[in-house]
Scaffold this motif. Sequence first.
Motif, PDB file in Angstrom:
ATOM      1  N   VAL A 140      40.413  -6.447  13.277  1.00  0.00           N
ATOM      2  CA  VAL A 140      40.468  -5.154  13.889  1.00  0.00           C
ATOM      3  C   VAL A 140      41.156  -4.473  12.720  1.00  0.00           C
ATOM      4  O   VAL A 140      41.806  -3.430  12.625  1.00  0.00           O
ATOM      5  N   LEU A 141      42.293  -5.379  12.467  1.00  0.00           N
ATOM      6  CA  LEU A 141      43.821  -4.747  11.679  1.00  0.00           C
ATOM      7  C   LEU A 141      43.065  -4.652  10.045  1.00  0.00           C
ATOM      8  O   LEU A 141      42.943  -3.941   9.370  1.00  0.00           O
ATOM      9  N   LEU A 142      42.236  -5.469  10.316  1.00  0.00           N
ATOM     10  CA  LEU A 142      41.375  -4.950   8.337  1.00  0.00           C
ATOM     11  C   LEU A 142      40.873  -3.850   7.977  1.00  0.00           C
ATOM     12  O   LEU A 142      40.943  -3.243   6.973  1.00  0.00           O
ATOM     13  N   LYS A 143      40.573  -3.450   9.289  1.00  0.00           N
ATOM     14  CA  LYS A 143      39.709  -2.229   9.126  1.00  0.00           C
ATOM     15  C   LYS A 143      40.497  -1.217   9.074  1.00  0.00           C
ATOM     16  O   LYS A 143      41.068  -0.467   8.724  1.00  0.00           O
ATOM     17  N   LYS A 144      41.522  -0.931  10.173  1.00  0.00           N
ATOM     18  CA  LYS A 144      43.141   0.159   9.941  1.00  0.00           C
ATOM     19  C   LYS A 144      43.882   0.206   8.821  1.00  0.00           C
ATOM     20  O   LYS A 144      43.489   0.645   8.418  1.00  0.00           O
ATOM     21  N   CYS A 145      43.655  -0.858   7.563  1.00  0.00           N
ATOM     22  CA  CYS A 145      44.438  -1.203   6.809  1.00  0.00           C
ATOM     23  C   CYS A 145      43.268  -1.164   5.696  1.00  0.00           C
ATOM     24  O   CYS A 145      43.733  -1.644   4.126  1.00  0.00           O
ATOM     25  N   PHE A 146      41.913  -1.410   5.098  1.00  0.00           N
ATOM     26  CA  PHE A 146      41.024  -0.859   4.434  1.00  0.00           C
ATOM     27  C   PHE A 146      41.506   0.150   3.097  1.00  0.00           C
ATOM     28  O   PHE A 146      42.253   0.752   3.621  1.00  0.00           O
TER      29      PHE A 146
END
Length: 267
Positions: free
Chosen positions: A216-222
């Motif tokens: 979820v965080l990796l998607k936001k911080c791509f």
Amino acid sequence: MSDGMEKILFDPMNHPEWVEPHSLEWYEQLFQEVGEYKYPWKSQFDEERAEKIFVDKITTYLGNGRLLDVGCGHGEFALQFSINAREVVGIDTVEGFIKTGNKNKLKENTYFFVIDGNGNLPFLDNYFDVAYTKKGPRDWYHEGNRIVKPGGLILGFYHAGSYGALRELFPGLYSPRPKPEPNDLLRELKLDDSGLNDIKVELLEEIEYLSTPEDVLLKKCFGQNKKLREIVWKECLQDVEGIFNKHATSKGLKIINYYHLLSAKAS
Ligand SMILES: C[S@@+](CC[C@H](N)C(=O)[O-])C[C@H]1O[C@@H](n2cnc3c(N)ncnc32)[C@H](O)[C@@H]1O
């Protein structure tokens, strides 16, 4: 929270280190950090993938013709067509992506160039059979109509947002937004003077399951830098884990991706 109100999570978009996704600075940063345009999160999908619908349209029309990819990134997507096509050309503004494309090309019929897709394109009139962008520039359709032969295919495939659990369960981190409409893209692209015929926009819906809370965080911080990612992990991971573990299915946390697929014929 004890009063029944949802906790508002840390919003990295308000942090000074946040770089606007899809800006030139963001693409350069992404290249410097990972060298390619590839999603870093783990997930699985329900069939059918939106991208497959797009690929099928290209393949069906292209045969052994000439193909242009506008905003090709590191070229991986375009390379799949070089097996059968007479010629594949990919253009992008990020020099490093173009270098990678040229290094990885499979056949002599493939070329990658540093060219601004939104400017005058240095190709002959009626040269290509198919031209597309996959999540790239939005201002090339007038030129696209010139360089694709009459009746040839022009496609635009654009991510129109991720919805479902992301926007419902993580307030602050992901903000609510109305579901996209096919006409949103038409209004934005303003194709009236493009010369294109048979213009059509479909909204494709795709179901994805994020594998872990960190995804979820990796998607936001791509595409964001390491410093900001570390802040987001520290601020959010614990809360995101709690929400994720409560709502995830055996496949992961269900989200909905929307894509606009524009198709048109050159005149
Ligand atoms: C979202 S990425 C997609 C990359 C690739 N098409 C893919 O799907 O894997 C968009 C790409 O368009 C490129 N791009 C953005 N604006 C551009 C422009 N005006 N001319 C050429 N390329 C551009 C970016 O550098 C980036 O590589």
